[in-house]
Every structure is written in structure tokens, then in C-alpha cells.
Design a protein around this motif. Structure first.
Motif, PDB file in Angstrom:
ATOM      1  N   ASP B 375       0.877  -1.101   0.042  1.00  0.00           N
ATOM      2  CA  ASP B 375      -0.113  -0.032   0.093  1.00  0.00           C
ATOM      3  C   ASP B 375       1.015   1.225  -0.120  1.00  0.00           C
ATOM      4  OD1 ASP B 375      -1.938   1.893   0.179  1.00  0.00           O
ATOM      5  OD2 ASP B 375      -2.476   1.205   2.176  1.00  0.00           O
ATOM      6  N   VAL B 377      -0.028   4.496  -1.290  1.00  0.00           N
ATOM      7  CA  VAL B 377      -1.027   5.804  -0.972  1.00  0.00           C
ATOM      8  C   VAL B 377      -1.427   5.791   0.365  1.00  0.00           C
ATOM      9  CG1 VAL B 377      -3.022   7.076  -1.957  1.00  0.00           C
ATOM     10  CG2 VAL B 377      -1.592   6.085  -3.650  1.00  0.00           C
ATOM     11  N   GLN B 378      -1.978   4.693   0.945  1.00  0.00           N
ATOM     12  CA  GLN B 378      -2.233   4.733   2.213  1.00  0.00           C
ATOM     13  C   GLN B 378      -3.535   5.634   2.379  1.00  0.00           C
ATOM     14  OE1 GLN B 378       1.240   5.295   4.518  1.00  0.00           O
ATOM     15  NE2 GLN B 378       1.724   3.154   4.581  1.00  0.00           N
ATOM     16  N   ARG B 379      -4.239   5.727   1.570  1.00  0.00           N
ATOM     17  CA  ARG B 379      -5.526   6.485   1.834  1.00  0.00           C
ATOM     18  C   ARG B 379      -6.785   5.549   1.389  1.00  0.00           C
ATOM     19  NH1 ARG B 379      -3.009  11.350  -0.437  1.00  0.00           N
ATOM     20  NH2 ARG B 379      -2.521  12.529   1.389  1.00  0.00           N
ATOM     21  N   GLU B 380      -8.035   5.979   2.021  1.00  0.00           N
ATOM     22  CA  GLU B 380      -9.098   5.101   1.693  1.00  0.00           C
ATOM     23  C   GLU B 380      -9.509   5.419   0.257  1.00  0.00           C
ATOM     24  OE1 GLU B 380     -10.387   3.195   3.660  1.00  0.00           O
ATOM     25  OE2 GLU B 380     -12.486   3.064   2.853  1.00  0.00           O
TER      26      GLU B 380
END
Lengths: 520, 834
Positions: B375, B377-380
Motif C-alpha cells: 500500500d 498511497v495509504q488512503r481510503e
């Protein structure tokens, strides 16, 4: 299947000072107490014995203040003209002070009339002090002379006429009862031994010397003059150890803290800087309203007193240490209940059921998870988040923008909420960390609430405030660009001297980086 | 290797059409999952997620698969090539082929119809409208049978297989098209049509997208493009029909499925959320959110214990009945747009490219499986059309895979949001850890990024270069933090910014020894000294902007290759600073082999891609393959082989050290190989199906226990080595078990050898075994005599079985002897039971 990912809050490393032990220590003072004196405060001296009263010399008076008193507990006002340099003796019983008329007076702390008066100086005496044997007083003044007086007989023992300009500072050694130093406007610091007829050492400071200081060990000497603070090794015959240039105006006073680990210097540039005496780096600095003339630190660093040119005495007391154990004590279950079952080692045939770790989400994350944009925005506009961690508010706004729901989250708010939003935006929009998204937010707000402009005075005022803030920032950026342009021409002329085809690209690169750093 | 080494293009994963043609089918025991994949039907094991079998035979895309309702070991499949095939999927044999003639677009095999299936065919050749016909499957003998008995059931149906559903006990069939639901009752031979008034409420129209029928009741569920689900009842009557509406989805309902008993309805759409609607309205609906990518198909297993969803990115998710995510079968994840290029991870030799949105997938070429997904970007990720989401655009590995640099950007109307992230490989956790994040490294899009790769030099020589459309290239350097209180020792910061005549920087590349950096600025290539950052020389070959550049390697390191978008491939000599040769080629991909001096270039002419392999020192290509494939090759990568392959012909010498993989525009992964895909599929996986069907015996329990052992050992050691080879556990054991009894030598002879093969090899000797050594010594004396006898016996015997068993060690090491003794003391009384 992945779990919900919380909103990433961008943490920007804070520029400027880092939180070190020093900053924590020196920030541990209460808000200052301001006391108005009659004239510029030229000397502050703490009594070396408890309860650590301090003598403040300003104009023609010497005031003695108690530790927490805001009114002087005693006043010596037997001076016709200005008094100078009231200094305590080591036992805290006597005070000696010079004066404009050239006489030196010795007071008992409990008495009112002077015990002794030493006459001999022809010009104002700016420096007086006790030698460490308690029975002699040294003095120096505008007649270029440095003298030594005997207290019991009140006679002059010896006089040195070596300085060629006003003598404005001096200090006695704590380890040797015969040694004292004086600093003069003739750019020199002279070390005298009372057993010798002439000065034993002369140190060339380079600027008119405003303040001198001997370390408790007597081995190091600190002199301040001009913008420089210089540290000299006396034992090596006055070798320059380090020269500090951290002020941008004349340094007027020096002081050591109680442990001798930190050196403080006050200056006309309104700053007090604190240096580590091991690395001679600035570890902390205070700033004040006006130029600092004098500075003193009480034993155990309990109080910092700073005197200024406008006659204001600034007193800071240390905050009492917070005892955490007492407040944080909670009733805990008995030890036996606490460890119940925790020490059990699973056997081979046991089934181990592990509890999933529960991730606690912040309120705005919970709302974002269920796509409640408006409520999420409300949650981050709560005062604690909005005021203390604006980056969280901005991160949520960014996330809403990313989801394309920022407009609907901003829409449909009442006067109070718009007021709140606009206050936040106007205050933070100039912060380079937040500018990009807050400009969008401001854009959307003006877009949505354009029809209602004029209906509410509060909102209108906020809009004007926002406009002003942005206008100011634009002016500022323009100015910066002008400076950048000037610097570019300078760089261009600089590079032309070394003619190579590569320099063009280099200067571009440099210009580029400066621009980005300024934009940020 | 003896085979005539004709190089073929072999598909090896991914694929534009992928699984998306039709929904997956569970076998009746729910142990296998059958799935159409391009021209093939794949059989997956539900337990291990492995591909067990690949059944090929269709000439075109498979459009429908259905279990034979009368024999649950058989499978019908229909294809666009106009044939229906009947398979025995356990053995992977095509039993029969029924030729229908016209294109088959969907296949239905309801259980209540004797020997006939239903297919959707176009009315006139190749064109809409389509009609649903029933096909009588003749029982005639022979492999290829003509199925000509067609009878039209419904005409004017939709081509999508989701738009037709059969009702309970085959009483009726429901079909939806546009705004009309049509129910045809077989008994009455009557079609009822119900139409909706078309409305366009908030963006979505209410046209039908999918239909499914309740398995027990007369009830039809339809999905609509505006996200609504309608439940239709009482549709026997023209007038009195009723429907109720369920609404949760905000976008198109992609598929619907009823549970086996019809107690609940599953629906899925673009939101990547599986929604469970209970039949009783008083129950709450349930969700399984964040499945990764939009759901395309939903299917239930026959026993109702599992359901599986097929996603648009070619992933299959298996979900247990209590709505828990249980497994995911994923090969090469299809991402919307591969911007990162094909990168080879130096550590695992896996292909690295965009995976799930915001993730980086590590795809293992040997097993056709995704190793892991990082992961970045590590954003929803919000699954919604029309959103500008942050995505990964550039990836580079440095220092033998220790460092990973990624660039992510979010396209915005005003300014792109850019982030450069540097990740450090953590040996302990075996994963990358974020080290430095740089916001807005460039003011505009980043066009290229590369590390200076150095073999011997220490870490601090590591340099990263990024080029941007903001007309500069930047050099990033690792700096050590001197502050002892800092959390991490090193971080990255910008060291140098270079530009050239205010042109956009497009590509960058380091020479093999790292001393030179080539950066292309639109039409010109500039070469920089990597120590002083001085511009050394420039090359230019107008017209046309530079698209790709690379340095030659090994013996050809004095050459610099560049490809322009005007159709030229140029080779410059760095010593003479002159053009060595140039060729007129419309290059789309230029890829140097990291282990040899060969460079592969793929050219693109309309409707044809060709491959040229050349050495920079010769203008003449070493190898040319015309018409590589019909599609445009988007990306290519050389993947180093574990050991150099024996190459029969001089012509294929360039394939010795590494293998070339291509990715086409439809994201099909291809390679050049002398072997076909079926050969490449490891025999181990084929065996798996057999092993799973074996009954549980004490013997298999022992073997099973043993087989698990080495894998445990690996994890225990955890010494930072990633196992990338597909291990075949103990081939001797398998050989032994699958050889017919009558050709085996006597059991007494085999016993010792068999036990040998069970031994743990020497390096895994643990401290415990050393402790055992002491107490063993006392027993050594009495054992000695027996043992000698054993050994001599073994040596005397003819060596032929030894050879056939292959990998048995000829001499026993001390540790092995000790093991052997230990085993001998074990109780083997259970053998007597046989």
C-alpha cells in the motif's frame, strides 16, 4: 479485504527551534511580572543568601525587592544623582553602590544611612564590588581609574590608572581574594592583582567592553562588547577560546545560571540568549519588549529578572514542578484481580482464541467512514481540533475535496458556522502548508454564499477579513519576488566572472531552490 | 530442450478479458471453483487458491460455463466460436463438442430440462438483436457432434448473460432489456411484459442491468442502473403484479444472487461492497465493504457455505457464508492504467507494477500469483466514478532492492498533488517501510526516475534522480541525521537541481558504473558527471523528441541509445561524442537487459508489433520477430533467470540470462519461450487435485505431517531470504507413491531409501539435536554392527532405482546417520497393519 484507512494527517516538520531539554527548562517560567522603575535599570543583583532578595539600581535609587513582592521592601535613596551598580556582599549583609557624583557608599541591608563613604573618584563610578575576602571593595569609573578600598578604615589601598577610556564593568574573582577584572571602553579587559602595582593581564576585546564575567572556577573569562561575546582562557594567558556573535546589537549584560552550565547574555536587540558553556551554542532565547540593559538569575534559577532601558523590570518566576503521581493516582483493582488469568500458560491441547485488536477511530474518521461529509467537517471544526491541530482540519477538508463532497459539506450552514469557517480560513490560508486546499475552500465558500452577502454583518466582516489577509499575502509574495529578482541579477554577475557554459544551468538551479523555499 | 527451438509468444497471465466474461461456478462439493478465463476454463482449488487445471480447446472467448445438472463432475462451456463443450473437469478432458454454428453469448443449464441447454445467439449473423434459444444436446456417439435442433424461446433479449434468469423448477424464464422485464412461462407458452417508465433521477437512469430469480418462490429481483433493486411478485397476472424497491447502491447494480434457500439476496456494484438483503424486511441489511475493486459477478456455491465475487480487476474473492472474507484468488491484477511500467524487484525477481488503486503489486511469474501488494498511497479509496484519486505513477528500486522510490500523484484541475516516497526494506518484517516523504518534489508531473545502481559501494553512494515537466531534473541524496535523538538514521534530501535551456526533462538513465547520468530534454540528450554535476556533452538528433534513452552495458558501455518519437533509433558513442549508427524504427519500448549487453526494442506499426534485439556495437539486430502480436506492446521487462538456460541456437543467445516479458495494452502478459503454457504449468499443481481426493489414511497423515515440516523450518529461520523458487517437496516420496507397485523393487530395499528421503538436511540441525548427540553416543556401539551391514547392502544393489529417484544423496552425512538411528527406534508397528 482491507480495513478502513484513517485520514492521513500530513505532519510537517516544524521549522525553527526544536524541543530539547533546554527549551522545556527555560519555558518553565510563568508569565512575567512587570515593575516600573524611575529610570533605566542599570544593575540587578541577587542576594546570595535566602530569601534571595534582589537589589535593583535605577536612576537615583536602589530598590530591594523580595522574591514575590511587586513593591520594594526597602529603598536606599540617599543619592543626589544617579546611583550605579548596587552589589551585595557574599553574606548578603552589605550593599555597595557607586554614584554619578563619584562617591561610593556602603549600606547595611537593614539600615538606611550609609555605613561608609569612599571618596576619591573624580568622575562617576560605574563599577563597584566586594572582593571575596569581604573586607575590601574595588571600584572603577569614568576617570579611567580602578581603585581598591579598605572597608574598616574606608581608605584607598591602591589605585590603577591603566585604562584609557571609561571603565564600565568589572568583576571580582571568587577563588582568589586579590584578583579582580575591569572592562573598559578602550576595548580592553584588565586583570589586576592587588599585590602587584600594575595590571597582570590585558585582553584585547576589540569593541568597547560592556560587561565582564569570571567563571566560578576563575579559569575562564567572558567579555561582552559590541555584538560579540568572547570567552577567554585566563590560565593560558588570555587566549581567545570562542567568539560568539548571536546578537545584532550591542550586548549589554552577562550572567551565569546557578549550575554554571549555561551562559546568558542580554542585548540592546531585545533578546536574551542562553548558551551552553560546553558547546557555546545558543540553546534557547527570550525576547523582550525593549532593549535589555541588565539581567540577573536567582540561585536555583527560580527567578529571571531583566531590566530594560525604559525602566521596566521584568520578573519571571519558575512554575512549581507538577507532581504527576498525586493527580494521576487512580483507584486500581487489587493486584490479584489484575493478574487473574494473565499468568496462565496455554497447554498444548488448549485452543487459543485471540481477540482481534480493535482500532479506535477518531470521530471524524468514523463519520468519513460512513460518508457523512458535513458531520465530519463539523467534527473537525470543534475548538480543540480547530485551534490546536489545524492540520487535522485541513487534512479532512482535503479528504472531502478528494471525495468530491467538499462543496456539499460546506453548503447549507448557518451564520454562526460560516463565521467559524471563514475565521479559520482567513487565519490559516496564509500558512504555506494549508494554502493550496484552503484557497479551494475559500473559493467554494464565496461561491456558495455569494447570494447571502449583505444579509449578515458578521459574515460580511469575515469576508472582508479574508480579503485583507489574502491581499496582504499577495503583496508579501510580490515583495519576495522582487528580492528574488535582485538576487538573480547578483548571481548572474557573480557567475560571469568564471566563464563556463555550465554555470547558467547551475544558477538557474539555485534560483529555483530559493524560489521554492520562499514560496513555501 | 531438445525440441525444435522455435520461439513462440506465450501468454502467461493477466489479460484484458480475464475472468470477466462470465460468473464463476463452484463444483458441487464446493472444493473447486471453475472460471472462464479468455479462451480457457480454469479450475481453482478453493482451499489452496491454486490453479489446478487449465482447460483449453475453444478457439475464442468462453462466454458461459455451467455444471451439467445431471452429472456434477461435468461442465458445459460455451464460446464465441459457436460450440458447446462438455468437460470432465477433474481430469481436464473434453468429453464432447456440440457445434451450434453461430456465436454463443451466454449459456444456461437449468436442471429441469432433459438434455437441452439454453444459449443466447444473435438473430442474424453477428448482429443484434439477440435471441434465447434452447439447444437439444443429442446423445449421439462421437466427440464432435452437430447440435442443430434449436428452438427459439425468447427473442429480443440482451446479450449480457446477467440479463436472463431461470425461475424455480424451470417454470419460467425472466429476461430484462432496457426498461422492460419479460417473463416467459414455459407451460403456458406465454410471455408477460412489464415495462418501467424511464426516469433520470440524479444522474442515473432506471434501466435494468441484471436479473435473478428466487429459487423457492415466484419472485424476481432486478437490478437497475440507478442503484435500485426491485423485487417483483405476482407477475403471473398482467395487471396485479407488485414490486418493492430496495435502494442502497449509489451506482449501477452489477450483479444479484439469491442464496440457495432464497433467504437472502446478495447484490454488488461499483462500490466494491457486497450487500446482503434479507427476505424478511424486519431484518437489517448487512455489508461486506472494501472488497478492493468493483464487483462484476456474484455466485453462490450449491451448499450455500460460500459465495464468490468476481471483480473488474480479475480478482476472485471467496466469502464464507457468515459474510467473512475468506480467500482471494489473484493473478496479475488488472489496473486501470499501468503508469509505473514493468519493474523487476531485484530481491524476489517478481514483476512490480500498479495493482489495486494506490497499491503496488508484486507478481510472481513462476506461480502466476500475487506475492503481495504494498500500500503506497495509504488512503481510503472511494469507488466512485469521476473522482480524481491519488495513484501511483513511478516506481524505482535501488541498491539490490533495499530501497524503493515511488511517486504518486493526484490529477487536479489546478495543480497536481505530487508525493515522492522512499521506502526502506526491513529485513525483520520482510516488507518495505516508509523512510522519507517529499511533498511536491517537482512543480509539475514527474516524467522519469532512476537510482544510481552500484554494486560494491556502500549505501551513501545511493543517488536518486527525478525528471519533471517543470523543466528541471533533481538529484536526491541520502543524508545521515547526526542528531542521536532522531527516529531514523537516514533521510533523503535534494542535492542538485539541473536544467538545460528551459526544456522539459523527459528521461534519465545512469551508466552501468554510475559515473555518468544521461538526461533527455525534449530533443537533446545531455550527459552529466555524477560526482560534480557538470554537463559533459550533449547529443541531438532532430527532428523528434527523445522518448527513451539507455546506456549500453558490459562490453558496450561506451554507447548511449536513444529513441525519438519521430521514428529513429540512435546510438551515440560516448568516447568520440559522435553518432555511431541510427535506424528508422518507430520504437514504442526500449528495454536493456540488465545482465547482458543486449537491448530489446519493440516497434509499433498499425496493427503489428515487432521485436528487435540488438547489441549497441552493431547496427544489425541479433534477432527480429515480426508480428509479435496484434496489439500494441505497452511495456516490456527483462526478468533475470535463476540459472542461465541452455540455449540451442546461436540466434537465441540473448535469452540465456534473462527472459523477456511484454505487457500489451489490454494488460495481457506475454513472453517469448520455446515452451507452451501447458508445459510451463508445474506438474506439482496437476498432482494436487489427485492428492486432495485421496482418503485420509495413517500413511497420508504421516506424509502430510512431514510435508509441512520444511515450510515451518523456513519461517522459523526467518533469515531474510525470500523463497522464490517453487519448491517441490520431496520428489522421491511422490515418485514412490505414484509408481505402480509391480515395477517397484522390494519393500525392504526401498525402506531405507524412503526413510532417507524423509531426513532433514544438515544445515537445519538445531541446538536440540546437538544435545541429543550425547545420549546417542552410548547406543552407538550396539548400533554400529547393524548399520555397516545396511550400508554395504545399499551400495551393492544395482544403482538404477537410485538414478530414477534422482535426488537422493548417495552418502549419508553424520547428521543423517543420527537421524536414521532415531527413526529406527521409532515404532513402525502400524506398517504391519497393511
Amino acid at each position: 479485504m482491507a480495513a478502513y484507512k484513517p485520514v492521513v494527517v500530513q505532519v510537517v516538520p516544524k521549522l525553527g527551534e526544536r524541543i530539547t531539554q533546554d527549551t522545556v527548562y527555560w519555558r518553565g517560567y510563568k508569565t512575567p511580572v512587570q515593575i516600573k522603575e524611575f529610570g533605566a535599570v542599570n544593575k540587578i543583583d541577587f542576594s546570595p543568601v535566602a530569601p534571595y532578595n534582589y537589589a535593583v539600581t535605577a536612576s537615583s535609587r536602589i530598590h530591594i525587592y523580595g522574591r514575590y513582592s511587586q513593591e520594594p521592601i526597602k529603598t536606599f535613596s540617599r543619592f543626589k544623582d544617579a546611583a550605579y551598580c548596587a552589589t551585595y556582599r557574599d553574606d548578603g549583609n552589605l550593599i555597595v553602590a557607586g554614584s554619578e557624583e563619584g562617591s561610593i557608599r556602603l549600606f547595611d541591608v537593614s539600615g538606611r544611612a550609609p555605613l561608609r563613604q569612599f571618596d576619591g573618584h573624580t568622575k562617576p563610578v560605574h563599577v563597584v564590588g566586594f572582593l571575596s575576602d569581604k573586607y575590601r571593595v574595588f571600584s572603577a569609573g569614568d576617570d579611567y581609574a580602578s581603585s581598591l578600598w579598605d572597608i574598616p578604615s574606608s581608605t584607598e589601598i591602591i589605585s590603577y590608572n591603566e585604562h584609557t577610556d571609561y571603565v564600565r564593568c568589572g568583576c571580582a574573582s571568587k577563588v582568589n581574594a586579590d584578583v579582580f577584572i575591569t572592562g573598559s571602553y578602550d576595548h580592553t579587559v584588565k586583570l589586576f592583582d592587588t599585590r602587584v602595582k600594575n595590571s597582570v593581564m590585558t585582553i584585547e576585546h576589540g569593541q568597547p567592553v560592556e560587561s565582564v564575567l569570571l567563571f566560578p572556577s576563575g579559569g575562564l573569562l567572558v567579555s561582552a562588547g559590541g555584538r560579540y561575546v568572547k570567552v577567554w582562557d585566563v590560565l593560558k594567558g588570555g587566549q581567545l577560546l570562542v567568539s560568539l556573535k548571536n546578537h545584532h546589537k550591542t550586548v549589554t549584560c552577562l550572567c551565569l545560571n546557578s549550575s554554571g552550565q549555561r551562559l546568558l547574555s542580554g542585548s540592546l536587540d531585545r533578546h536574551v540568549k542562553i548558551y551552553s558553556t560546553t558547546s557555546y551554542k545558543v540553546v534557547h532565547s527570550f525576547n523582550y519588549a525593549t532593549s535589555v540593559l541588565s539581567l540577573a538569575l536567582s540561585p536555583e534559577d527560580e527567578t529571571i529578572v531583566v531590566g530594560m532601558t525604559n525602566g521596566v523590570l521584568n520578573v519571571k518566576h519558575r512554575k512549581p514542578e507538577v507532581r504527576k503521581e498525586k493527580t494521576a493516582k487512580k483507584r486500581q483493582p487489587a493486584y490479584r484481580t489484575y493478574v487473574k488469568g494473565r499468568t496462565y500458560m496455554p497447554k498444548q491441547e488448549d485452543f487459543c482464541v485471540s481477540k482481534p485488536v480493535k482500532h479506535v477511530l477518531r470521530k471524524y474518521d468514523k463519520l468519513l467512514k460512513s460518508f457523512q461529509s458535513s458531520k465530519a467537517l463539523d467534527a473537525v471544526l470543534e475548538p480543540p481540533i480547530r485551534l490546536h491541530t489545524p492540520e487535522v482540519t485541513v487534512a479532512v477538508m482535503q479528504e472531502l475535496h478528494r471525495r468530491g463532497t467538499l462543496r456539499s459539506a460546506l453548503a447549507g450552514r448557518d451564520e454562526k458556522q460560516i463565521d467559524l469557517l471563514l475565521t479559520f480560513v482567513a487565519r490559516r490560508v496564509i500558512d504555506p502548508r494549508f494554502t493550496s486546499i484552503l484557497v479551494t475552500v475559500a473559493d467554494i465558500i464565496t461561491d456558495i454564499y455569494q447570494p447571502v452577502v449583505g444579509q449578515s454583518a458578521v459574515v460580511d466582516r469575515q469576508f472582508l477579513k479574508l480579503q485583507k489577509a489574502i491581499g496582504k499575502e499577495i503583496d508579501y509574495q510580490e515583495e519576495l519576488l522582487e528580492v528574488l529578482g535582485m538576487m538573480d541579477t547578483l548571481f548572474a554577475t557573480f557567475t560571469r566572472k568564471r566563464v563556463t557554459c555550465l554555470e547558467e544551468s547551475k544558477s538557474n538551479g539555485l534560483g529555483e531552490t530559493t524560489e521554492t523555499s520562499m514560496n513555501n | 530442450m531438445v525440441a525444435p527451438a522455435a520461439l513462440r509468444v506465450v501468454r502467461c497471465g493477466g489479460g484484458g478479458r480475464g475472468h470477466l466474461g462470465t460468473s464463476a461456478v463452484f463444483s458441487s462439493d464446493s472444493k473447486y471453483l471453475l472460471c472462464a478465463s479468455g479462451d480457457f476454463v480454469k479450475v481453482y482449488s478453493v482451499a489452496t487458491e491454486e490453479t489446478l487445471r487449465l482447460m483449453g480447446g475453444h478457439a475464442d472467448q468462453v462466454t458461459g460455463i455451467q455444471l451439467n445438472p445431471h452429472n456434477h463432475m461435468q461442465l458445459y462451456s460455451s464460446s464465441l466460436d459457436g460450440s458447446i463443450k462438455l468437460w470432465d473437469f477433474m481430469d481436464g478432458i473434453a468429453i464432447k463438442t456440440f457445434t451450434v454454428g453461430s456465436k454463443l453469448l451466454a449459456l444456461y443449464a437449468p436442471p429441469d430440462f432433459e438434455d437441452s441447454v439454453f444459449v443466447v445467439i444473435p438473430k442474424s449473423a453477428d448482429r443484434a438483436p439477440f435471441q434465447l434459444v434452447s439447444v437439444k444436446l443429442t446423445k449421439a456417439a462421437g466427440q464432435d457432434v452437430e447440435a442443430k435442433e434449436l428452438s427459439v424461446v425468447l427473442s429480443g433479449v440482451d446479450a449480457s448473460p446477467k440479463c436472463i434468469a431461470f425461475g424455480r423448477e424451470g417454470k419460467y424464464v425472466a429476461s430484462v432489456k432496457q426498461f422492460e422485464l419479460c417473463v416467459y412461462f414455459f407451460k403456458k407458452k406465454l410471455a408477460q411484459r412489464f415495462s418501467l417508465r424511464s426516469s433520470k433521477a440524479n444522474g442515473g437512469s432506471n434501466c435494468f442491468t441484471c436479473v435473478t430469480c428466487h429459487p423457492r418462490e415466484d419472485c424476481i429481483a432486478t437490478g437497475h442502473a440507478d442503484g435500485k433493486i426491485r423485487i417483483w411478485r405476482n407477475f403471473h397476472h398482467r395487471k396485479d403484479y407488485t414490486y418493492s424497491t430496495l435502494h442502497w447502491h449509489h451506482d449501477i447494480v452489477k450483479d444479484l444472487a439469491y442464496s440457495v434457500e432464497g433467504t437472502y439476496l446478495l447484490s454488488g456494484g461499483i462500490e466494491a461492497v457486497l450487500v446482503v438483503w434479507p427476505s424478511e424486511s424486519d431484518c437489517q441489511r448487512d455489508f461486506l465493504p472494501r472488497l478492493g475493486s468493483p464487483i462484476e459477478h456474484i455466485s453462490m456455491s450449491a451448499d450455500g457455505s460460500q459465495c464468490c465475487t468476481l471483480h473488474t480487476d480479475n480478482r476472485i474473492t471467496i466469502i464464507s457464508s457468515n459474510l467473512r472474507f475468506s480467500k482471494s484468488i489473484q493473478g496479475l491484477i488488472k489496473s486501470a492504467n499501468i503508469k509505473t511500467g514493468l519493474v523487476v524487484d531485484p530481491r524476489t525477481k517478481a514483476l512490480v507494477l500498479n495493482g489495486e488503486p494506490g497499491h503496488l503489486q508484486f507478481y510472481c511469474l513462476q506461480t502466476d500469483q500475487q506475492l503481495f501488494s504494498l500500500d503506497i498511497v495509504q488512503r481510503e479509496y472511494v469507488h466512485q466514478a469521476g473522482l480524481h484519486q491519488t495513484d501511483l505513477v513511478k516506481v524505482a528500486f535501488g541498491a539490490q532492492g533495499k530501497w524503493l522510490a515511488t511517486v504518486e500523484e493526484r490529477e487536479d484541475a489546478t495543480n497536481p498533488e505530487l508525493q515522492l516516497k522512499l521506502w526502506f526494506y526491513n529485513e525483520k518484517t520482510q516488507s518495505f517501510k516508509l523512510n522519507t516523504r517529499i511533498n511536491t518534489p517537482h512543480e509539475d508531473h514527474i516524467t522519469d526516475m532512476c537510482f544510481r545502481e552500484m554494486d560494491e559501494l556502500e549505501d551513501d553512494a545511493l543517488i536518486l534522480v527525478t525528471t519533471g515537466k517543470d523543466r528541471v531534473f533533481k538529484v536526491w541524496l541520502m543524508v545521515e541525521d547526526t542528531d542521536p535523538e532522531a527516529q531514523q538514521r537516514v533521510s533523503w534530501s535534494c542535492d542538485f537541481v539541473g536544467s538545460y535551456h528551459n526544456y522539459q526533462a523527459t528521461n534519465c538513465c545512469f551508466s552501468e558504473d554510475g559515473s555518468l547520468l544521461a538526461v533527455s530534454f525534449e530533443e537533446a540528450v545531455t550527459v552529466w558527471d555524477s560526482v560534480t554535476w557538470d554537463l559533459k556533452c550533449t547529443f541531438c538528433r532532430p527532428p523528434g523528441k527523445i522518448k527513451n534513452i539507455c546506456f549500453g552495458r558490459l562490453t558496450c558501455s561506451k554507447y548511449l541509445i536513444g529513441a525519438t518519437d519521430y521514428g529513429f533509433l540512435c546510438c551515440w558513442n560516448l568516447l568520440s561524442c559522435a553518432l555511431e549508427w541510427s535506424a528508422h524504427l518507430n520504437i514504442s519500448v526500449l528495454q536493456p537487459d540488465p545482465l547482458s549487453e543486449y537491448i530489446a526494442a519493440v516497434s509499433w506499426l498499425p496493427r503489428e508489433s515487432s521485436l528487435f534485439v540488438f547489441k549497441p556495437n552493431e547496427a544489425q539486430p541479433v534477432y527480429i520477430q515480426r508480428n509479435l502480436c496484434q496489439q500494441k506492446i505497452q511495456l516490456a521487462a527483462f526478468v533475470p533467470r535463476d540459472e542461465p538456460e541452455m540455449v540451442s541456437s546461436e540466434k537465441y543467445l540473448w535469452l540465456r540470462r534473462s527472459q523477456l516479458f511484454f505487457l500489451t495494452e489490454t494488460q495481457e502478459l506475454m513472453t517469448l519461450s520455446t515452451k507452451s503454457l501447458e508445459e510451463r504449468l508445474t506438474p506439482a499443481s496437476k498432482q494436487l487435485a489427485v492428492e486432495e481426493s485421496l482418503p485420509v489414511t495413517p500413511f497420508s497423515l504421516l506424509l502430510g505431517k512431514h510435508r509441512r515440516h520444511p515450510s515451518q523450518e523456513d519461517t522459523d529461520l526467518g533469515n531474510g531470504v525470500v523463497q522464490n523458487k517453487h519448491k517441490q517437496e520431496s520428489p522421491a516420496v511422490r515418485e514412490l507413491l505414484h509408481t505402480p507397485a509391480h515395477v517397484l523393487p522390494s519393500a525392504s530395499f526401498l525402506c531405507s531409501m524412503f526413510i532417507n528421503s524423509l531426513l532433514i538436511s544438515k544445515e537445519n540441525k538445531s541446538a536440540k539435536e546437538v544435545a541429543d548427540e550425547v545420549e546417542m553416543e552410548s547406543e552407538q556401539a550396539e548400533d554400529d554392527s547393524d548399520e555397516e551391514g545396511d550400508e554395504t547392502e545399499m551400495e551393492q544393489d544395482d544403482p538404477s532405482p537410485m538414478e530414477s529417484l534422482g535426488e537422493l544423496p548417495c552418502k549419508l552425512s553424520k547428521a543423517q546417520e543420527r537421524e536414521l538411528r532415531k527413526i529406527r527406534k521409532m515404532d513402525y508397528s502400524w506398517i504391519a497393519a497393511f
